[in-house]
Design a protein around this motif. Sequence first.
Motif, PDB file in Angstrom:
ATOM      1  N   TYR A 293     -51.972-102.559  18.074  1.00  0.00           N
ATOM      2  CA  TYR A 293     -52.288-103.221  16.802  1.00  0.00           C
ATOM      3  C   TYR A 293     -51.374-102.731  15.674  1.00  0.00           C
ATOM      4  N   ILE A 294     -51.250-101.410  15.549  1.00  0.00           N
ATOM      5  CA  ILE A 294     -50.519-100.876  14.383  1.00  0.00           C
ATOM      6  C   ILE A 294     -49.003-101.007  14.506  1.00  0.00           C
ATOM      7  N   THR A 295     -48.522-101.414  15.683  1.00  0.00           N
ATOM      8  CA  THR A 295     -47.071-101.628  15.819  1.00  0.00           C
ATOM      9  C   THR A 295     -46.725-103.117  15.895  1.00  0.00           C
ATOM     10  N   MET A 296     -47.750-103.994  15.801  1.00  0.00           N
ATOM     11  CA  MET A 296     -47.455-105.430  15.775  1.00  0.00           C
ATOM     12  C   MET A 296     -46.732-105.753  14.465  1.00  0.00           C
ATOM     13  N   LYS A 297     -45.780-106.677  14.549  1.00  0.00           N
ATOM     14  CA  LYS A 297     -44.896-106.947  13.413  1.00  0.00           C
ATOM     15  C   LYS A 297     -45.669-107.122  12.095  1.00  0.00           C
TER      16      LYS A 297
END
Lengths: 450, 98
Positions: A347-351
Amino acid sequence: MKNPTHQPIVSAEENLHRKLSAVDKWDKEVKAFIEVYREDALKRAKAVDNRIREGKAGPLAGLVVAVKNNIAVKGKRLTCSSKMLETHRAVYNAAVVEKLIAADAIIVGSVNLDEFACGVDGTYSTLQRTKNPLDLERVPGGSSAGSGASVAAGMCDAALGSDTGGSVRCPAAFCNAFGFKPTYGAISRYGLSDLAMSLDQIGVISKDKAVMKRVFDAIRGTDPRDQTTQLADAMLRKKPAEAKVIGVPKEFFEGVDKHIAAGVKKKVKELEKHYEVREVSIPTLKYTVPIYQLTMAAEFSSAMNKYDGLRYGFTGDRNEELYSSFSKARDAALGKEIKRRIMIGTYITMKEFKDAWYSQALKAREVMKEEFASVMKDVDVLAGPAMPTGPWKFGEKMTPLEMYAADMLTIAANLTGTPAIVEPLSSDFKDGAIQFYGRHFEDDVLFGIG
Amino acid sequence: MDIETVRKISEVARLHLTEDELEQLTSEMDELLGHFKSVQDIKPSKPGHAKESHYMHDLKNAMRDDSVVACDPEQAEAIRNEFTKRDGRYLTAPKSIK
């Protein structure tokens, strides 16, 4: 179970027999070992004794060492205590294992951990439940649960663990042993199953600080197969530093059990006889858990992509379309905590979310590093408690957030890459442990303090 | 955090989760991220110069010349054993495009 006595090594074979007797006596209950390399170890001990007699033995001759089961030992099971790798065997030796063998240590077996080293008390292993040998109703600490328990039960002289957020220091503190996490980049991680690449470091647990130092000296150094170690050899040649000033960050005592905080403060008071002690403040220490959890989850979710039910261990349905087979295999073979971390990391690395979360955590980490560097210009080491509590009893319910908060005093060393050592405060594990942080590549200073 | 977002994340993460797992993760992620949000309060020491901390030390790119080395037969065998199907001298992987 009482604390075993550690007698001097007479011969490699005799020492190994003592350790194997402890394994036979206690490990049915403690369950520290995933695999005992009995035959191999006995052969090795005989060969080492021959080298001792010839005067050609290495620096760890006859020491019996256990290895956390996320470190590769060629031909042996490498499970990471996960169903995903339950049947997987290592096809090469980790760099630290090569070095232990070259130094004539005897590797007695592989020991249990929280699945993929994700946990703070050892209960997240999917293969077996390791108990604390000092009180079988309590957790041994994690994630290097078997490393702490095998040392405490006298089943080895030292054990290797991996420390991403305190996974060596927590079981050391809970099992009343010494635990050491070196500077990031001091030891090669070639052959270590990664959890979070910017935080992982291999460390050592022992009941004997001098043994711990000998093991560290034997396994440290530059290795071209792990580029993060490229400064290690040059740093070894530096003139050894000496500690004169101890800084005590006030934030290290927030949320700590009164009994443990009082014990650490008493110990610091004793140290005032030999060192100048100053209270210091590192404000970002209040944010260690969020910074760590976000950084770790991002790196972990990426590291876990290689476990696809195709290349390693657990096999998905090969007749199914690739991504469906991949997803189902991961759901079937990975535990709850692993999934939780993969989900947060994804989630926290999704664009669309990266700027608000992952990038922000990395910026906060930089601020923390700057604060540490600034404080450590004036003090040589930092002191505080190792863990906020003692080991809890099995079955005591913890929310994920409470579990993550248990790491709050250890994870700053991983976020800043500094070395850290924990030492028991007394012979009673309930008294807790003190922890010292050092400067980058001044690992040796930590062995002379306390 | 809502269940549809969590479902989308699970697809990106290649995790085939059950409805129960999705529901539990929705509430857990909501609680955890609510707590982790405090990182957004930390401001850079030099305003406007926020640096992301990716690396611990100043390391140099280490390049080496390519060289041909012998393949460890045990490693090759271990890889071969993971594949049950063959097509001539090739190992067959599951179909990735429908």
